[in-house]
Design an enzyme around this catalytic site. Sequence first.
Site, short mmCIF file in Angstrom:
data_model
loop_
_atom_site.label_atom_id
_atom_site.label_comp_id
_atom_site.label_asym_id
_atom_site.label_seq_id
_atom_site.Cartn_x
_atom_site.Cartn_y
_atom_site.Cartn_z
N ASP A 4 0.86 -1.19 0.00
CA ASP A 4 0.00 0.00 0.00
C ASP A 4 0.89 1.23 0.00
O ASP A 4 1.12 1.86 -1.04
CB ASP A 4 -0.94 -0.03 1.20
CG ASP A 4 -1.82 1.22 1.30
OD1 ASP A 4 -1.79 2.04 0.38
OD2 ASP A 4 -2.55 1.36 2.29
N SER A 19 -9.77 5.47 -1.40
CA SER A 19 -9.90 5.99 -0.05
C SER A 19 -11.35 6.24 0.32
O SER A 19 -12.19 6.54 -0.55
CB SER A 19 -9.11 7.30 0.08
OG SER A 19 -9.18 7.78 1.41
N CYS A 20 -11.59 6.15 1.63
CA CYS A 20 -12.90 6.51 2.18
C CYS A 20 -13.22 7.98 1.94
O CYS A 20 -14.39 8.39 2.04
CB CYS A 20 -12.94 6.21 3.67
SG CYS A 20 -11.58 6.96 4.60
N LYS A 78 -3.91 2.66 -5.24
CA LYS A 78 -4.64 3.69 -4.49
C LYS A 78 -4.97 4.80 -5.47
O LYS A 78 -4.18 5.70 -5.71
CB LYS A 78 -3.80 4.18 -3.32
CG LYS A 78 -4.61 4.58 -2.11
CD LYS A 78 -3.72 4.79 -0.90
CE LYS A 78 -4.50 4.99 0.36
NZ LYS A 78 -4.99 3.73 0.93
#
Length: 444
Positions: A332, A385-386, A356
């Site tokens: 990540d 991403s949130c 990402k």
Amino acid sequence: MTTRTDAGSVQNPTAAANRHRPGAARHIVDVVATAGLGGFFFDDQAAVKAGARRDGYSYTGTPLTPGYAAIREPAEAASVMVILDDGYVAVGDCASVQYSGVGGREPRINAAQLATTIESVLAPRLRGLDVSAFRSACTQTEDVIADIPGLGRAAAYGLSQALLDAAAHTAGHHIMGRVIMDEWNLPGALAPVPLYGQTGEDRRVGVDKMVLKHVPVLPHGLINTPALVGAQGQALVDYIAFIRERIARLSQRSDYLPVLHLDVYGQVGVVAEGSIARTADILTRLEDAAGPHALRIEHPLDAGSRDAQIEALGALRTELAARGSQVAIIADEWANTVDDITAFVSAQAVDMIQIKTPDLGSLHHIVDAIGVCKAGGVGPFIGGSCTETDRSAHATTHIGIATGVTQMLAKPGMGIDEGLTIVVNEMHRAVRLDQRYLLMRSPA
């Protein structure tokens, strides 16, 4: 010959005839932008790791990462609206990740400033651009963005979503995934891929939600402190035992055997005090606890730089293989660009890589990164991403089902239900439309 009016519109002698013909070249008349919200919060990871104290849903203390006025701030997004010469408005959202400004990532965005710069500086340079070919439009706009201070990958991310929307409109089918398949010469049809849910801090109720909805990969868990790992990994062993019990109790399908995927934010390595062998000890304990469920561990340790991370994860993977472990290691942090991802793949340091999505900027880099992973035998995982939006989730869903990734994050937000709804519904809409489109396109 194309000419530009004072108002910035594009005039062409053949424009009227081609205005509504699918496949006709389309051009940008204008670009407008506005500030909006992301799906969660921006968090100063450096301050959190340094021991910032929780105060309800916030943190107390002084932020450490540049760009933060507080340790936790509402996530921002800037919506980009590309107006075409036939009146169609293509939309994309600029976003950055929850832990912006660390791990080699760009700073968190300021949506109001970004929207202003897009309208005042970027828009005049994009008027008249042909948007019928997605990759070409992306590379051209990326070159322009690189010349403008204050813009970066977040701007490229949002604008490329709008360009993909525009290309799908120009093609006449309005299926963004089909544009990807056609421009990258990918065979077959769009197809569903396994979804991965993230619980956020509501780690137990979140598991129940995902089990009841039979999510294929779960629970993320947000394991972001050493206490959540525990001495020798005991807290995670207990958490995995809880997950297994809830699957057995709540699932109404005998064939439901989800993959267990934990994002541990480098904290296993912290508990192991940097020892590869002790990190492997903990991971094999977790594997035993997972029982029949395949286990994936994301970012088990953080070595502080890209090259050091590749070396450390490669050593961990070798150690696990020597023990006969099947734990899959996922990169990540430090895998933020196509070059970074290529380096991880070339070193065979990991089993999977989280792509990402906001970190890569323009969407065409995401497609290329997936290709790099597949060519090197590494599983591509479309993450993000949130803090993203429904719009960015829609666009990246199309990339996932066009390229057949190993798994795809349900986003945005941390509530589970919302992200699942957005991604599942978009995935199945696109798959069904593509089936119909291919049937209509095939010879009688």
